[in-house]
Structures are given as structure tokens and as C-alpha cells.
Design a protein around this motif. Structure first.
Motif, PDB file in Angstrom:
ATOM      1  N   ASN A  15       0.831  -1.201   0.000  1.00 15.59           N
ATOM      2  CA  ASN A  15       0.000   0.000   0.000  1.00 15.59           C
ATOM      3  C   ASN A  15       0.862   1.245   0.000  1.00 15.59           C
ATOM      4  OD1 ASN A  15       0.471   1.161   2.664  1.00 15.59           O
ATOM      5  ND2 ASN A  15      -0.778  -0.489   3.524  1.00 15.59           N
ATOM      6  N   THR A  16       0.190   2.354  -0.270  1.00 13.02           N
ATOM      7  CA  THR A  16       0.760   3.685  -0.102  1.00 13.02           C
ATOM      8  C   THR A  16      -0.205   4.482   0.765  1.00 13.02           C
ATOM      9  OG1 THR A  16       1.751   3.615  -2.316  1.00 13.02           O
ATOM     10  CG2 THR A  16       1.605   5.767  -1.249  1.00 13.02           C
ATOM     11  N   THR A  17       0.310   5.123   1.806  1.00 13.22           N
ATOM     12  CA  THR A  17      -0.523   5.931   2.696  1.00 13.22           C
ATOM     13  C   THR A  17      -0.104   7.393   2.582  1.00 13.22           C
ATOM     14  OG1 THR A  17      -0.781   4.078   4.229  1.00 13.22           O
ATOM     15  CG2 THR A  17      -1.302   6.280   5.062  1.00 13.22           C
TER      16      THR A  17
ATOM     17  N   ALA B 133      10.954  -6.848  -1.035  1.00 12.82           N
ATOM     18  CA  ALA B 133       9.725  -6.177  -1.463  1.00 12.82           C
ATOM     19  C   ALA B 133       9.876  -5.627  -2.874  1.00 12.82           C
ATOM     20  CB  ALA B 133       9.391  -5.039  -0.501  1.00 12.82           C
ATOM     21  N   ASN B 134       8.755  -5.594  -3.599  1.00 14.02           N
ATOM     22  CA  ASN B 134       8.710  -5.034  -4.948  1.00 14.02           C
ATOM     23  C   ASN B 134       7.747  -3.856  -4.930  1.00 14.02           C
ATOM     24  OD1 ASN B 134       8.586  -4.450  -7.650  1.00 14.02           O
ATOM     25  ND2 ASN B 134       7.422  -6.278  -8.213  1.00 14.02           N
ATOM     26  N   PHE B 135       8.249  -2.688  -4.578  1.00 11.47           N
ATOM     27  CA  PHE B 135       7.374  -1.533  -4.400  1.00 11.47           C
ATOM     28  C   PHE B 135       6.863  -0.959  -5.717  1.00 11.47           C
ATOM     29  CE2 PHE B 135       9.436  -1.467  -0.173  1.00 11.47           C
ATOM     30  CZ  PHE B 135       8.269  -1.562   0.582  1.00 11.47           C
ATOM     31  N   ALA B 136       7.309  -1.533  -6.847  1.00 13.77           N
ATOM     32  CA  ALA B 136       6.683  -1.153  -8.113  1.00 13.77           C
ATOM     33  C   ALA B 136       5.193  -1.518  -8.098  1.00 13.77           C
ATOM     34  CB  ALA B 136       7.385  -1.844  -9.273  1.00 13.77           C
TER      35      ALA B 136
ATOM     36  N   ALA C 174       3.388   1.467  -6.764  1.00 13.13           N
ATOM     37  CA  ALA C 174       3.325   2.500  -7.797  1.00 13.13           C
ATOM     38  C   ALA C 174       2.280   2.153  -8.848  1.00 13.13           C
ATOM     39  CB  ALA C 174       4.704   2.664  -8.443  1.00 13.13           C
ATOM     40  N   ALA C 175       2.152   0.855  -9.193  1.00 11.52           N
ATOM     41  CA  ALA C 175       1.168   0.445 -10.195  1.00 11.52           C
ATOM     42  C   ALA C 175      -0.248   0.718  -9.719  1.00 11.52           C
ATOM     43  CB  ALA C 175       1.341  -1.034 -10.515  1.00 11.52           C
ATOM     44  N   MET C 176      -0.521   0.487  -8.455  1.00 12.63           N
ATOM     45  CA  MET C 176      -1.860   0.769  -7.926  1.00 12.63           C
ATOM     46  C   MET C 176      -2.167   2.262  -7.956  1.00 12.63           C
ATOM     47  SD  MET C 176      -2.437  -1.989  -4.829  1.00 12.63           S
ATOM     48  CE  MET C 176      -0.758  -2.136  -4.234  1.00 12.63           C
TER      49      MET C 176
ATOM     50  N   THR D 252       3.358  11.801  -6.387  1.00 11.64           N
ATOM     51  CA  THR D 252       4.472  11.599  -5.465  1.00 11.64           C
ATOM     52  C   THR D 252       3.968  11.756  -4.035  1.00 11.64           C
ATOM     53  OG1 THR D 252       5.072  13.948  -5.559  1.00 11.64           O
ATOM     54  CG2 THR D 252       6.160  12.470  -7.122  1.00 11.64           C
ATOM     55  N   GLY D 253       4.857  11.429  -3.106  1.00 12.81           N
ATOM     56  CA  GLY D 253       4.493  11.517  -1.696  1.00 12.81           C
ATOM     57  C   GLY D 253       3.867  10.227  -1.212  1.00 12.81           C
ATOM     58  N   GLY D 254       3.604  10.173   0.054  1.00  6.85           N
ATOM     59  CA  GLY D 254       3.036   8.972   0.632  1.00  6.85           C
ATOM     60  C   GLY D 254       4.117   7.986   1.032  1.00  6.85           C
ATOM     61  N   SER D 255       3.817   7.167   1.994  1.00  2.00           N
ATOM     62  CA  SER D 255       4.765   6.162   2.467  1.00  2.00           C
ATOM     63  C   SER D 255       4.318   4.783   2.003  1.00  2.00           C
ATOM     64  CB  SER D 255       4.874   6.190   3.998  1.00  2.00           C
ATOM     65  OG  SER D 255       3.606   5.977   4.598  1.00  2.00           O
ATOM     66  N   GLU D 256       5.268   3.999   1.480  1.00  2.00           N
ATOM     67  CA  GLU D 256       4.973   2.671   0.944  1.00  2.00           C
ATOM     68  C   GLU D 256       5.198   1.602   2.018  1.00  2.00           C
ATOM     69  OE1 GLU D 256       6.007   3.184  -3.779  1.00  2.00           O
ATOM     70  OE2 GLU D 256       7.650   2.723  -2.396  1.00  2.00           O
TER      71      GLU D 256
END
Length: 411
Positions: free
Chosen positions: A274-276, A319-322, A325-327, A341-345
Motif C-alpha cells: 500500500n501507499t498511505t 519487497a517489490n514496491f513497483a 506504484a502500479a496501484m 508523489t508523496g506517501g509512504s509505501e
């Protein structure tokens, strides 16, 4: 009063601890990273009572090949981990038959009917209030055909669980959530969902409750030993501790502990991302599921969380944080104002069984040990009712309504 040790201080372990403490037991809970951010806090923050459908079902199997061809799609497999995952995947295919799907639905339905009431009871015991609200949720779709199919299916679930459901065209959906400015065909609103405003604060509150009334040890239980005078936890950096009874609720790592007891289990890490965004510039009035893309956006307290999807991989794989980004990229098709941009993964490990039915029951050859793990996407939703059921198991023995959740199905 019994001395009870619990392996795992995530949402399942903590909910269980609260119930046991309320019943007068002396509880000690072990967690390898008590200040960490496990699946208990990186979830979508939703009480998902309507979600009684298992992951393994015929429509999912038909869609899976297309999803797997997209490395950033809603389902992906870390191919180098395939040998380790193969037994779980084979059982996933076997669990997708109509008879087994119905069996899983029936089991989950029984828990879901008690889930909301159990959370209300847990909040009362732990002194919580204002931490969740009856928001409902909106699921949007790209085609009218998909809207119609989802409405028919959701209406059936709603009839079983007693909540309202509405079919909305695109204009009606935008009136509920104005930020949905992109193109889509329509959606389905379900009143059966509630939102937890701050999942991290909820877990920390429960951990603090246990710390004040019991004992919290920052150490990983590495082995559970059965002895005539009790159940001994062997943990890294700690002297052995012996308890009258024990609970294994250590997420995906529970599999190691139960195998040490001579039990088989199919439990793998269904990893989510997720990204918050803190104090986000875009506002959603309620959770929005992007079902065809496998993720959800949830408005939390002073935050917006975009997350979901399924990555089948070993727990310790990088982890694959791509995927996060895709979401975000996919969501901007529908919510153009979402920041680029921004947010914490974050990445977390959902402990999942192939049939989506958690293990909740007593150890078959030692009723002093209770098992509570494998909740997959439903850990937060089913945490309170699981804690209540486990406390009853340790006080009163096997419960007939938990037969479907027994680890015996894997032996």
C-alpha cells in the motif's frame, strides 16, 4: 486462572489476549518486533463483513492466467519461489471446486455473522470508542456487464448477512464520491462495510492494554515444547518459559511452530502493498474498491491509503514496491487528483490458507494449545471473533461450530 502464553502480538494475538485477561487469566504475549508494522496495521482498515467468498473459486482461476502475465497486475507470483509455493498452489486449485467453495463460504459466513458484535465487545473491554464508523463501501467497474454481475452476487451475500446494497450508474457513484472524475460504467454500494479510522492506533491500544494487565515480551518464539507440567516457549534471547496453556497466533511463522508439534499445515505469505498519504489533498467519502484491478482506497484518520493486490512469495523475499506504484497509477485513471508523489509505501505478509478458511481450534493431540492463524485478507475483520472463540476453546474445550476451521483438514 491459568498462565497462558501467546506467540504473536498482531491483531489476532492481541484480541485473544484481551479476552483471556478479561476472563481472569495471567497472559504473557511474545512478539519478535513489538514496535513493527505487521499486516495488522498495513491493511485496508475495513471491517469487511460482506467478504465471504474465498480466493480460490472458478472465476478467479479463469482470470489468473491474464493477471499472471502482468507483473504489476492484481495477482503475481515470484517465479523463483515456485518450488516452495507449489504444494499450496496445488491445494488452491483443488479448493476452487464448487463444493469446496461453498464449504468455505459457509464457514466464513458463520464468523461474519458475529464479527461486528465481537468488535463492539472487544472495544468495550479494551476501553475503545470512536475508532470505527459505518461507512459502507463503493465498488466501481469498467463495464455495465460487470456492474450487473457484481450487483447480483452482492445482493445474495447481503441477503445472508442483512445489509443494504445499491446499484449505481457513474453519475450516482460520483455523487457519493466526487473525486471519481475518470471514466467507469458504474458501481455497487454495500452498507455492510465499516471503516477503522486508524489501524495502527487500534493495534497499539490493544498492545498497551495487554502490557498494563499482562506481560509483553519483545522476542520471537522459535519452538513450542509439550511437557507434562505445561507448554514451554523457547524464544531467542530469553530463558524458557512454561505455561499452563498456549496460543499460536504468529501469522505465517505459525507454520514453523505447528510443524514442531508434528502437525502439517498449508500456510503461505500472500503479500500485499500500500501507499498511505498523510493529510491528503484528495478526499474520499468512503472506501472505494477497484475490483477489476485488485485494490482499494480507504479514507483513514487524516490519511488516505491505496493498497491491496496479491503477491505470492516467500515471506523473506525482497519487497517489490513497483506494485505500490502500479496501484497509484491505475487509481489515477479514476481519481486524477491523486498525487503522483508523496506517501509512504508498505509491504506486509498476509498468512493465508489455500481455501481462505483460517485455522481456529485446539491442537488435535494437546488441548492445552490453541491455534489461530491463516486469516488472509480478513485478519482485522475476524480478529475480535477469533479472540472470543479461542478464549472459549481454552476454557471449555472443542466447540462444534469450529469444526470447519480445524487444522485436521491438512493432516
Amino acid at each position: 486462572m491459568a498462565r497462558i502464553g501467546i506467540a504473536g502480538a498482531g491483531i489476532i494475538g492481541c484480541a485473544t489476549a484481551v479476552h483471556l485477561i478479561e476472563q481472569g487469566h495471567d497472559v504473557t504475549i511474545f512478539e519478535k518486533d513489538i514496535g513493527g508494522l505487521p499486516a495488522s496495521v498495513g491493511n485496508a482498515g475495513i471491517l469487511a463483513v460482506p467478504e465471504i467468498d474465498p480466493l480460490a473459486r472458478p472465476d478467479m482461476l479463469l482470470s489468473a492466467p491474464k493477471w499472471l502475465l502482468d507483473p504489476l497486475g492484481p495477482l503475481t507470483l515470484r517465479w523463483q519461489d515456485l518450488p516452495a509455493l507449489t504444494p499450496w498452489l496445488i491445494n488452491l486449485l483443488m479448493a476452487a471446486t464448487p463444493a469446496r467453495v461453498e464449504r468455505s463460504r459457509t464457514a466464513l459466513l458463520g464468523l461474519m455473522r458475529e464479527a461486528l458484535g465481537a468488535h463492539e465487545d472487544l472495544a468495550r473491554m479494551a476501553g475503545l470508542s470512536g475508532h470505527m464508523k459505518p461507512s459502507g463501501a463503493l465498488t466501481i467497474f469498467d463495464t455495465e456487464k460487470a456492474v450487473d454481475a457484481a450487483f447480483r452476487h452482492e445482493s445474495g451475500n447481503a441477503a445472508l448477512l442483512g445489509y443494504a446494497v445499491e446499484k449505481l450508474d457513474a453519475a450516482q457513484a460520483r455523487s457519493r464520491v466526487p473525486a471519481l472524475e475518470g471514466n467507469f460504467a458504474g458501481g455497487v454500494f454495500s452498507a455492510g462495510y465499516q471503516t477503522f479510522l486508524d489501524p495502527l492506533a487500534l493495534l497499539r491500544h490493544l498492545q498497551a492494554y495487554v502490557r498494563e494487565r499482562g506481560t509483553v515480551i519483545d522476542a520471537q518464539v522459535e519452538n513450542v515444547r509439550q511437557e507434562t507440567n505445561g507448554i514451554t516457549f523457547l524464544s531467542r534471547g530469553q530463558s524458557p518459559q512454561t505455561f499452563d496453556k498456549a496460543v499460536i497466533s504468529a501469522g505465517v511463522w505459525s507454520r514453523t511452530l505447528v510443524r514442531g508439534l508434528g502437525l502439517k499445515v498449508l500456510l503461505e505469505s500472500e503479500r500485499g502493498y500500500n501507499t498511505t498519504f498523510i493529510n491528503p489533498q484528495v478526499t474520499l467519502e468512503l472506501p472505494v474498491f477497484f475490483a477489476e484491478h485488485g485494490f482499494v482506497a480507504t479514507p483513514l484518520k487524516n490519511a488516505l491509503r491505496v493498497g491491496g493486490a496479491v503477491e505470492l512469495a516467500k515471506p523473506d523475499a525482497p519487497a517489490n514496491f513497483a506494485r505500490s506504484a502500479a496501484m497509484r497509477q491505475k487509481m489515477r485513471r479514476y481519481v486524477p487528483s491523486l498525487p503522483e508523489t508523496g506517501g509512504s509505501e508498505w509491504m506486509g505478509r498476509r498468512p493465508s490458507t489455500p481455501d481462505s478458511v483460517p485455522v481456529i481450534g485446539l491442537c488435535p493431540h494437546d488441548p492445552r494449545i490453541a491455534l489461530a492463524f491463516g486469516h488472509g485478507h480478513l485478519g482485522l475483520t475476524l480478529s475480535a471473533i477469533t479472540g472470543k472463540k479461542v478464549a472459549a476453546l481454552l476454557d471449555h474445550g472443542d466447540q462444534p461450530d469450529l469444526q470447519s476451521f480445524s487444522i485436521q483438514r491438512f493432516q
